[in-house]
Design a protein around this motif. Structure first.
Motif, mmCIF file in Angstrom:
data_model
loop_
_atom_site.group_PDB
_atom_site.id
_atom_site.type_symbol
_atom_site.label_atom_id
_atom_site.label_comp_id
_atom_site.label_asym_id
_atom_site.label_seq_id
_atom_site.Cartn_x
_atom_site.Cartn_y
_atom_site.Cartn_z
ATOM 1 N N UNK A 129 0.814 -1.224 0.000
ATOM 2 C CA UNK A 129 0.000 0.000 0.000
ATOM 3 C C UNK A 129 0.842 1.266 0.000
ATOM 4 N N UNK A 130 2.172 1.114 -0.100
ATOM 5 C CA UNK A 130 3.046 2.275 -0.171
ATOM 6 C C UNK A 130 3.588 2.746 1.162
ATOM 7 N N UNK A 131 3.122 2.168 2.265
ATOM 8 C CA UNK A 131 3.613 2.576 3.585
ATOM 9 C C UNK A 131 4.934 1.894 3.904
ATOM 10 N N UNK A 132 5.749 2.572 4.715
ATOM 11 C CA UNK A 132 7.004 1.976 5.160
ATOM 12 C C UNK A 132 6.731 0.878 6.178
ATOM 13 N N UNK A 133 7.701 -0.044 6.301
ATOM 14 C CA UNK A 133 7.618 -1.039 7.360
ATOM 15 C C UNK A 133 7.925 -0.348 8.687
ATOM 16 N N UNK A 134 7.095 -0.598 9.682
ATOM 17 C CA UNK A 134 7.321 0.058 10.962
ATOM 18 C C UNK A 134 6.520 -0.576 12.071
ATOM 19 N N UNK A 135 6.607 0.030 13.249
ATOM 20 C CA UNK A 135 5.889 -0.472 14.414
ATOM 21 C C UNK A 135 5.366 0.705 15.230
#
Length: 267
Positions: A100-106
């Protein structure tokens, strides 16, 4: 004797750069401050500084980034894209964003009032496959662009000693993104020479927990003054480079509250 007289174009060039700098600095200062603590900050030793950042305290009047510094930051962002391309060219599979274009993160510790997680972070990418000599996979990937001095120091000492903020950042990502089984890949490019430094960084549970505990203490406060300074002296060299030094040392400070018990957020 050499002639050091500026060229006729020097005055125009200086004025042009000043115009660009003013626009960049104004745009940067107009950006709303973060309402959370980023993983990239939790290697910072001074919890009072982190408290100022988390509580969105205005910086000292002379502490805003200048145009030159902002361009250095931009160079770092550009280097991430270039290095990802280099890795792919060399046979690595690198994921830098979700479908979806979002960065991998938490994100942890949701705050209803702020409408966001109190602590969060986004990594540069994940290497899911590549040459056997550099595995196993998958592994976290973190990239930095460094000046010549910082690059050589990292090459000589390793990221844990030379760049503790980066080290803590990587440990948090490995812990919260489920990437602790394999050493992460740290890469740095020398902005002066183009040389590449690469290091495999194993998971360090104690370092990840310490960074999480630090974040927990910061986001549990009502004011930054509840948190301890890094030093008892305003002349400490670390305080001289702090964006909140004037505020921190010029105002009467209440006694710091006892730190809450460390939180264990699933590490």
């Amino acid at each position: 004797m050499m002639d050091f007289t500026p060229s006729p174009a020097a005055a125009f060039s200086d004025a042009f750069q000043a115009h660009i700098d003013a626009a960049m600095e104004a745009a940067n200062q107009a950006q709303p401050p973060r309402n959370y603590i980023g993983a990239s900050r939790l290697g910072e030793e001074c919890e009072r500084m982190l408290g100022y950042e988390y509580h969105q305290t205005p910086k000292d009047p002379d502490a805003h980034f200048q145009g030159k510094t902002l361009r250095i930051f931009d160079r770092g962002h550009d280097a991430e894209t270039r290095m990802a391309n280099y890795l792919r060219l060399a046979g690595f599979t690198v994921l830098t964003e979700r479908p979806d274009g979002r960065q991998f993160g938490f994100g942890v510790a949701w705050d209803d009032a702020r409408g966001c997680y109190r602590i969060s972070g986004h990594c540069d990418g994940v290497v899911t496959a590549g040459p056997d000599d550099f595995g196993p996979y998958p592994k976290l990937w973190e990239m930095k662009a460094l000046g010549d001095k910082g690059w050589k120091d990292t090459q000589r000492k390793g990221v844990k000693v030379s760049k503790p903020l980066y080290y803590a950042q990587m440990q948090l990502y490995m812990a919260y993104l489920g990437l602790a089984d394999h050493p992460s890949l740290f890469t740095a490019i020398n902005g002066n020479t183009g040389e590449i430094y690469a290091e495999l960084v194993p998971f360090d549970h104690a370092a990840a927990q310490a960074a999480s505990d630090r974040g927990a203490r910061v986001v549990s406060t009502l004011t930054p003054d509840e948190l301890p300074r890094i030093s008892k002296q305003s002349t400490d060299f670390r305080c001289k480079f702090c964006s909140y030094a004037q505020r921190c040392w010029s105002e009467a400070q209440p006694a710091a509250a006892e730190a809450p018990a460390p939180w264990n957020w699933g590490n």
